[in-house]
Design a protein around this motif. Structure first.
Motif, PDB file in Angstrom:
ATOM      1  N   ALA A  32       0.975  -1.244  -0.006  1.00 37.41           N
ATOM      2  CA  ALA A  32      -0.022  -0.087   0.065  1.00 37.41           C
ATOM      3  C   ALA A  32       0.837   1.070   0.062  1.00 37.41           C
ATOM      4  CB  ALA A  32      -0.869  -0.024   1.265  1.00 37.41           C
ATOM      5  N   ASP A  33       0.386   2.283  -0.470  1.00 37.16           N
ATOM      6  CA  ASP A  33       0.973   3.449  -0.707  1.00 37.16           C
ATOM      7  C   ASP A  33       1.368   4.009   0.932  1.00 37.16           C
ATOM      8  OD1 ASP A  33      -0.711   6.293  -0.364  1.00 37.16           O
ATOM      9  OD2 ASP A  33      -1.764   4.517  -1.375  1.00 37.16           O
ATOM     10  N   ALA A  34       2.509   4.902   1.314  1.00 40.05           N
ATOM     11  CA  ALA A  34       2.758   5.468   2.517  1.00 40.05           C
ATOM     12  C   ALA A  34       1.574   6.269   3.231  1.00 40.05           C
ATOM     13  CB  ALA A  34       3.936   6.202   2.640  1.00 40.05           C
ATOM     14  N   GLU A  35       0.913   7.076   2.258  1.00 44.37           N
ATOM     15  CA  GLU A  35      -0.038   8.017   2.640  1.00 44.37           C
ATOM     16  C   GLU A  35      -1.149   6.986   3.314  1.00 44.37           C
ATOM     17  OE1 GLU A  35      -3.296  10.958   0.810  1.00 44.37           O
ATOM     18  OE2 GLU A  35      -1.294  10.785  -0.158  1.00 44.37           O
ATOM     19  N   ARG A  36      -1.671   6.033   2.546  1.00 48.28           N
ATOM     20  CA  ARG A  36      -2.532   5.275   3.064  1.00 48.28           C
ATOM     21  C   ARG A  36      -2.512   4.515   4.683  1.00 48.28           C
ATOM     22  NH1 ARG A  36      -7.360   2.728   2.845  1.00 48.28           N
ATOM     23  NH2 ARG A  36      -7.741   0.283   3.121  1.00 48.28           N
ATOM     24  N   ILE A  37      -1.073   4.244   4.569  1.00 46.57           N
ATOM     25  CA  ILE A  37      -0.832   3.547   5.841  1.00 46.57           C
ATOM     26  C   ILE A  37      -0.540   4.459   6.973  1.00 46.57           C
ATOM     27  CG2 ILE A  37       1.087   2.131   6.956  1.00 46.57           C
ATOM     28  CD1 ILE A  37       1.843   1.194   4.034  1.00 46.57           C
ATOM     29  N   PHE A  38      -0.101   5.687   6.649  1.00 45.67           N
ATOM     30  CA  PHE A  38       0.304   6.631   7.662  1.00 45.67           C
ATOM     31  C   PHE A  38      -1.145   7.209   8.142  1.00 45.67           C
ATOM     32  CE2 PHE A  38       1.520  10.770   9.537  1.00 45.67           C
ATOM     33  CZ  PHE A  38       2.427  10.478  10.100  1.00 45.67           C
ATOM     34  N   ASP A  39      -2.114   7.361   7.374  1.00 44.17           N
ATOM     35  CA  ASP A  39      -3.361   7.600   7.903  1.00 44.17           C
ATOM     36  C   ASP A  39      -4.065   6.818   9.009  1.00 44.17           C
ATOM     37  OD1 ASP A  39      -3.642  10.179   6.600  1.00 44.17           O
ATOM     38  OD2 ASP A  39      -4.649   9.254   4.616  1.00 44.17           O
ATOM     39  N   LEU A  40      -3.768   5.636   8.654  1.00 40.80           N
ATOM     40  CA  LEU A  40      -4.233   4.503   9.720  1.00 40.80           C
ATOM     41  C   LEU A  40      -3.548   4.740  11.007  1.00 40.80           C
ATOM     42  CD1 LEU A  40      -4.498   1.300   7.373  1.00 40.80           C
ATOM     43  CD2 LEU A  40      -6.456   2.612   8.534  1.00 40.80           C
ATOM     44  N   ILE A  41      -2.166   5.157  11.004  1.00 48.01           N
ATOM     45  CA  ILE A  41      -1.556   5.340  12.265  1.00 48.01           C
ATOM     46  C   ILE A  41      -1.883   6.638  13.117  1.00 48.01           C
ATOM     47  CG2 ILE A  41       0.871   5.576  13.521  1.00 48.01           C
ATOM     48  CD1 ILE A  41       1.757   3.766  10.540  1.00 48.01           C
ATOM     49  N   ALA A  42      -1.791   7.453  12.002  1.00 46.65           N
ATOM     50  CA  ALA A  42      -1.905   9.110  12.629  1.00 46.65           C
ATOM     51  C   ALA A  42      -3.315   9.608  13.047  1.00 46.65           C
ATOM     52  CB  ALA A  42      -1.233  10.114  11.805  1.00 46.65           C
ATOM     53  N   ASP A  43      -4.026   8.572  12.873  1.00 45.57           N
ATOM     54  CA  ASP A  43      -5.422   8.757  13.439  1.00 45.57           C
ATOM     55  C   ASP A  43      -5.926   7.872  14.461  1.00 45.57           C
ATOM     56  OD1 ASP A  43      -8.464   9.141  13.915  1.00 45.57           O
ATOM     57  OD2 ASP A  43      -9.011   9.133  11.744  1.00 45.57           O
ATOM     58  N   PRO A  44      -5.705   8.272  15.775  1.00 40.47           N
ATOM     59  CA  PRO A  44      -5.985   7.601  16.911  1.00 40.47           C
ATOM     60  C   PRO A  44      -7.249   6.599  16.929  1.00 40.47           C
ATOM     61  CG  PRO A  44      -4.915   9.664  17.490  1.00 40.47           C
ATOM     62  CD  PRO A  44      -5.495   9.620  16.306  1.00 40.47           C
ATOM     63  N   SER A  45      -8.308   7.204  16.534  1.00 39.09           N
ATOM     64  CA  SER A  45      -9.652   6.338  16.633  1.00 39.09           C
ATOM     65  C   SER A  45      -9.343   5.296  15.504  1.00 39.09           C
ATOM     66  CB  SER A  45     -10.754   7.310  15.855  1.00 39.09           C
ATOM     67  OG  SER A  45     -10.505   7.518  14.616  1.00 39.09           O
ATOM     68  N   LEU A  46      -8.403   4.963  14.733  1.00 39.15           N
ATOM     69  CA  LEU A  46      -8.301   3.994  13.990  1.00 39.15           C
ATOM     70  C   LEU A  46      -7.170   2.855  14.488  1.00 39.15           C
ATOM     71  CD1 LEU A  46      -8.020   5.454  10.231  1.00 39.15           C
ATOM     72  CD2 LEU A  46     -10.011   4.493  11.508  1.00 39.15           C
ATOM     73  N   GLN A  47      -6.559   3.395  15.461  1.00 41.98           N
ATOM     74  CA  GLN A  47      -5.635   2.489  16.170  1.00 41.98           C
ATOM     75  C   GLN A  47      -6.108   1.301  16.644  1.00 41.98           C
ATOM     76  OE1 GLN A  47      -2.764   4.709  18.457  1.00 41.98           O
ATOM     77  NE2 GLN A  47      -2.195   6.125  16.876  1.00 41.98           N
ATOM     78  N   PRO A  48      -7.044   1.042  17.364  1.00 43.27           N
ATOM     79  CA  PRO A  48      -7.614  -0.286  18.088  1.00 43.27           C
ATOM     80  C   PRO A  48      -7.967  -1.220  16.992  1.00 43.27           C
ATOM     81  CG  PRO A  48      -8.719   1.677  19.112  1.00 43.27           C
ATOM     82  CD  PRO A  48      -8.019   2.234  17.667  1.00 43.27           C
ATOM     83  N   ARG A  49      -8.195  -0.666  15.674  1.00 44.16           N
ATOM     84  CA  ARG A  49      -8.469  -1.792  14.893  1.00 44.16           C
ATOM     85  C   ARG A  49      -7.058  -2.591  14.462  1.00 44.16           C
ATOM     86  NH1 ARG A  49     -11.180   1.198   9.902  1.00 44.16           N
ATOM     87  NH2 ARG A  49     -11.121  -1.085   8.915  1.00 44.16           N
ATOM     88  N   TRP A  50      -6.058  -2.171  14.363  1.00 40.02           N
ATOM     89  CA  TRP A  50      -4.771  -2.835  14.320  1.00 40.02           C
ATOM     90  C   TRP A  50      -3.756  -3.122  15.310  1.00 40.02           C
ATOM     91  CZ3 TRP A  50      -0.789   0.358  15.740  1.00 40.02           C
ATOM     92  CH2 TRP A  50      -0.820   1.548  15.627  1.00 40.02           C
ATOM     93  N   ASP A  51      -4.219  -2.634  16.661  1.00 38.22           N
ATOM     94  CA  ASP A  51      -3.375  -2.972  17.646  1.00 38.22           C
ATOM     95  C   ASP A  51      -2.904  -4.355  17.898  1.00 38.22           C
ATOM     96  OD1 ASP A  51      -2.241  -2.708  20.213  1.00 38.22           O
ATOM     97  OD2 ASP A  51      -4.049  -2.934  21.310  1.00 38.22           O
ATOM     98  N   GLY A  52      -1.939  -4.909  17.936  1.00 40.71           N
ATOM     99  CA  GLY A  52      -1.467  -6.502  18.150  1.00 40.71           C
ATOM    100  C   GLY A  52      -1.292  -6.736  19.332  1.00 40.71           C
TER     101      GLY A  52
END
Length: 148
Positions: A16-36
């Motif tokens: 995936a492109d860096a922008e898409r990935i970064f948006d998933l990290i930099a938006d805290p409301s999305l972090q629980p979706r990928w928190d391992g």
């Protein structure tokens, strides 16, 4: 104890492109979706990080709150924060995400947990128990989201 004892990393190339990935990290409301680590419960929307000095708030799965002070930030490339209990000085452990575009459709993502400056001895056992496997779980879950 060697410095590597205090710094744990995980890395992989994500399709995936860096922008898409970064948006998933930099938006805290999305972090629980990928928190391992199954540590993050939720974060209010509207906290998308844009610069060093910002603070975002997370609710943990144990019900506790964390303030996260952004200490490194380059849009689309780098974000790092120091967590703390609300109102407290951060005890010194750092979470960092670095994104290195390979081309338009793939990005090398490096996730780091650095507790070399951790001052709260009550947190040492938990910090020491944080392994690259846990970080890799977050990176892999992030990849699954970014690639979908």
């Amino acid at each position: 104890t060697t410095p590597s004892t205090y710094v744990v990393t995980a890395r992989r190339t994500i399709a995936a492109d860096a922008e898409r990935i970064f948006d998933l990290i930099a938006d805290p409301s999305l972090q629980p979706r990928w928190d391992g680590n199954a540590n993050l419960a939720e974060a209010p929307a509207g906290q998308r990080v844009r610069e060093v000095g910002e603070v975002f708030v997370m609710t943990l799965t144990n019900g506790g709150l964390r303030e996260n002070r952004v200490v490194e930030f380059v849009e689309g490339r780098l974000i790092a924060w120091l967590p703390s209990d609300p109102g407290d000085t951060p005890p010194g452990h750092l979470w960092r995400w670095e994104l290195e575009p390979v081309d338009a459709t793939s990005t090398i993502v490096t996730h780091t947990y650095d507790w070399s400056r951790l001052t709260d001895e009550n947190r040492f056992a938990r910090a020491q128990a944080t392994t690259s496997a846990e970080l890799q779980a977050s990176v892999d879950r992030l990849a699954a989201l970014a690639e979908s």
